[in-house]
Write a protein that holds these residues in place. Sequence first.
Motif, PDB file in Angstrom:
ATOM      1  N   ALA A  12       0.847  -1.194   0.000  1.00  0.00           N
ATOM      2  CA  ALA A  12       0.000   0.000   0.000  1.00  0.00           C
ATOM      3  C   ALA A  12       0.886   1.250   0.000  1.00  0.00           C
ATOM      4  CB  ALA A  12      -0.906  -0.014   1.235  1.00  0.00           C
ATOM      5  N   PRO A  13       0.296   2.431  -0.235  1.00  0.00           N
ATOM      6  CA  PRO A  13       1.093   3.673  -0.203  1.00  0.00           C
ATOM      7  C   PRO A  13       1.846   3.834   1.109  1.00  0.00           C
ATOM      8  CG  PRO A  13      -1.062   4.103  -1.143  1.00  0.00           C
ATOM      9  CD  PRO A  13      -1.099   2.685  -0.618  1.00  0.00           C
ATOM     10  N   GLY A  14       3.096   4.285   1.002  1.00  0.00           N
ATOM     11  CA  GLY A  14       3.913   4.477   2.181  1.00  0.00           C
ATOM     12  C   GLY A  14       4.655   3.237   2.625  1.00  0.00           C
ATOM     13  N   GLN A  15       4.535   2.141   1.863  1.00  0.00           N
ATOM     14  CA  GLN A  15       5.227   0.910   2.209  1.00  0.00           C
ATOM     15  C   GLN A  15       6.344   0.628   1.208  1.00  0.00           C
ATOM     16  OE1 GLN A  15       2.078  -2.074   2.491  1.00  0.00           O
ATOM     17  NE2 GLN A  15       1.977  -1.752   4.705  1.00  0.00           N
ATOM     18  N   LEU A  16       7.392   0.022   1.705  1.00  0.00           N
ATOM     19  CA  LEU A  16       8.554  -0.350   0.913  1.00  0.00           C
ATOM     20  C   LEU A  16       8.737  -1.852   0.973  1.00  0.00           C
ATOM     21  CD1 LEU A  16      12.005   1.362   0.848  1.00  0.00           C
ATOM     22  CD2 LEU A  16      11.892  -0.997   1.669  1.00  0.00           C
ATOM     23  N   VAL A  17       9.215  -2.434  -0.122  1.00  0.00           N
ATOM     24  CA  VAL A  17       9.499  -3.866  -0.122  1.00  0.00           C
ATOM     25  C   VAL A  17      10.880  -4.093  -0.722  1.00  0.00           C
ATOM     26  CG1 VAL A  17       8.277  -4.178  -2.327  1.00  0.00           C
ATOM     27  CG2 VAL A  17       8.669  -6.154  -0.828  1.00  0.00           C
ATOM     28  N   TRP A  18      11.655  -4.927  -0.051  1.00  0.00           N
ATOM     29  CA  TRP A  18      13.026  -5.276  -0.460  1.00  0.00           C
ATOM     30  C   TRP A  18      12.968  -6.668  -1.054  1.00  0.00           C
ATOM     31  CZ3 TRP A  18      17.799  -3.534   2.729  1.00  0.00           C
ATOM     32  CH2 TRP A  18      18.965  -4.037   2.168  1.00  0.00           C
ATOM     33  N   ILE A  19      13.210  -6.804  -2.347  1.00  0.00           N
ATOM     34  CA  ILE A  19      13.032  -8.061  -3.069  1.00  0.00           C
ATOM     35  C   ILE A  19      14.387  -8.717  -3.326  1.00  0.00           C
ATOM     36  CG2 ILE A  19      12.127  -9.128  -5.155  1.00  0.00           C
ATOM     37  CD1 ILE A  19      10.251  -6.728  -5.457  1.00  0.00           C
ATOM     38  N   PRO A  20      14.626  -9.907  -2.775  1.00  0.00           N
ATOM     39  CA  PRO A  20      15.903 -10.587  -3.002  1.00  0.00           C
ATOM     40  C   PRO A  20      16.029 -11.062  -4.455  1.00  0.00           C
ATOM     41  CG  PRO A  20      14.713 -11.520  -1.120  1.00  0.00           C
ATOM     42  CD  PRO A  20      13.750 -10.660  -1.873  1.00  0.00           C
ATOM     43  N   GLY A  21      17.114 -10.669  -5.095  1.00  0.00           N
ATOM     44  CA  GLY A  21      17.301 -11.066  -6.481  1.00  0.00           C
ATOM     45  C   GLY A  21      17.661 -12.519  -6.658  1.00  0.00           C
ATOM     46  N   ASP A  22      18.085 -13.180  -5.575  1.00  0.00           N
ATOM     47  CA  ASP A  22      18.491 -14.582  -5.684  1.00  0.00           C
ATOM     48  C   ASP A  22      17.333 -15.544  -5.455  1.00  0.00           C
ATOM     49  OD1 ASP A  22      18.131 -14.106  -2.997  1.00  0.00           O
ATOM     50  OD2 ASP A  22      20.148 -14.712  -2.381  1.00  0.00           O
ATOM     51  N   GLN A  23      16.109 -15.024  -5.338  1.00  0.00           N
ATOM     52  CA  GLN A  23      14.926 -15.866  -5.164  1.00  0.00           C
ATOM     53  C   GLN A  23      13.914 -15.576  -6.273  1.00  0.00           C
ATOM     54  OE1 GLN A  23      13.234 -15.764  -1.169  1.00  0.00           O
ATOM     55  NE2 GLN A  23      15.207 -15.112  -0.305  1.00  0.00           N
ATOM     56  N   PRO A  24      13.116 -16.575  -6.656  1.00  0.00           N
ATOM     57  CA  PRO A  24      12.049 -16.309  -7.641  1.00  0.00           C
ATOM     58  C   PRO A  24      11.099 -15.242  -7.091  1.00  0.00           C
ATOM     59  CG  PRO A  24      12.348 -18.668  -7.328  1.00  0.00           C
ATOM     60  CD  PRO A  24      13.146 -17.993  -6.247  1.00  0.00           C
ATOM     61  N   HIS A  25      10.722 -14.294  -7.932  1.00  0.00           N
ATOM     62  CA  HIS A  25       9.856 -13.223  -7.448  1.00  0.00           C
ATOM     63  C   HIS A  25       9.072 -12.628  -8.612  1.00  0.00           C
ATOM     64  CE1 HIS A  25      13.727 -11.259  -8.526  1.00  0.00           C
ATOM     65  NE2 HIS A  25      12.932 -10.321  -9.026  1.00  0.00           N
ATOM     66  N   GLU A  26       7.978 -12.002  -8.266  1.00  0.00           N
ATOM     67  CA  GLU A  26       7.179 -11.257  -9.240  1.00  0.00           C
ATOM     68  C   GLU A  26       6.433 -10.145  -8.510  1.00  0.00           C
ATOM     69  OE1 GLU A  26       3.855 -13.440 -10.979  1.00  0.00           O
ATOM     70  OE2 GLU A  26       4.150 -15.013  -9.481  1.00  0.00           O
ATOM     71  N   HIS A  27       6.086  -9.117  -9.251  1.00  0.00           N
ATOM     72  CA  HIS A  27       5.283  -8.047  -8.663  1.00  0.00           C
ATOM     73  C   HIS A  27       4.412  -7.443  -9.749  1.00  0.00           C
ATOM     74  CE1 HIS A  27       8.165  -5.122 -10.370  1.00  0.00           C
ATOM     75  NE2 HIS A  27       9.124  -5.868  -9.873  1.00  0.00           N
ATOM     76  N   TRP A  28       3.238  -6.970  -9.340  1.00  0.00           N
ATOM     77  CA  TRP A  28       2.291  -6.433 -10.307  1.00  0.00           C
ATOM     78  C   TRP A  28       1.402  -5.393  -9.633  1.00  0.00           C
ATOM     79  CZ3 TRP A  28       2.373 -11.333  -8.340  1.00  0.00           C
ATOM     80  CH2 TRP A  28       1.297 -11.716  -7.545  1.00  0.00           C
TER      81      TRP A  28
END
Length: 283
Positions: free
Chosen positions: A73-89
Amino acid sequence: MTENSRTAVTRLSLYHLPDAAARYLFLSVLRAGWIDAAPGGGIARQNCPGDDVLYCLSGRGEVRIGAELLRIAPGQLVWIPGDQPHEHWADIADPWSVMWFRMQGPDLPLLRLRILGQGGPQVNIASGAEMIAWFQTLFSTLSDQRPGVEVRLNAVLARFLELLSGPANSEARSLLPAPLDRLMKQMMDHPEAPWTAEDMAKVARLSHSQLRRLFHQHVGVTPRSFLRNQRLVRAQRLMQESKLSLKQIAEATGFFDAFHFSREFKRAVGQSPAVWRVAEWRG
């Protein structure tokens, strides 16, 4: 690395290629940008070089890291590890606008653990004005590729890690000077106001020269440039969410007239408001 991407509208995209030594000595930024996503727009990867960090300005989106699904949601940050499978939309009904960057450096898994602890990759940011100011400093640093950029980027990332560290990340004390934090919050809440130099100085309770110095030191842009960016953010939301004419949007966001709005929008985004709006509706 395999990757599957979906449509997004890029407002800003900056790239950097660290030299060989810097990759092992420094934390560095490979790329960064600001994206206004189309409904459902996103990306899916098995892995990527470096970690991605997304900060949600408005709208909503979802991030999947391995089997874990996060709703952002607005005001939130997410740190996504590049060494793991991930997706965002982006959310279909309320697509997000995100500032983001990809960092690379020695032992990122250990760094994630030291900064995030066991709290997970999703962080509530107490001061949105400060986080936006930090991103604008990052963009400014990436745009200035003079000698020594690696050292400057490392220092910029150190400030970012300081923002996230400390007890209860979501309650971290703002690192911006109080007068600057107060003014930036009001400018973000009311970008449509006239905001003369006198108005800004009165809210900050500083002289004009002090205020410009603090903006340069902590944000990397002038007060007027920061205000223009906030007006453009509000204008894009109105173009996405309303049927107001460009003239009405210009008036509602503090621009002199539709011509002034169109000129500033094209200078910042690279497209006229009319072309951008049509592309968003089709997206």
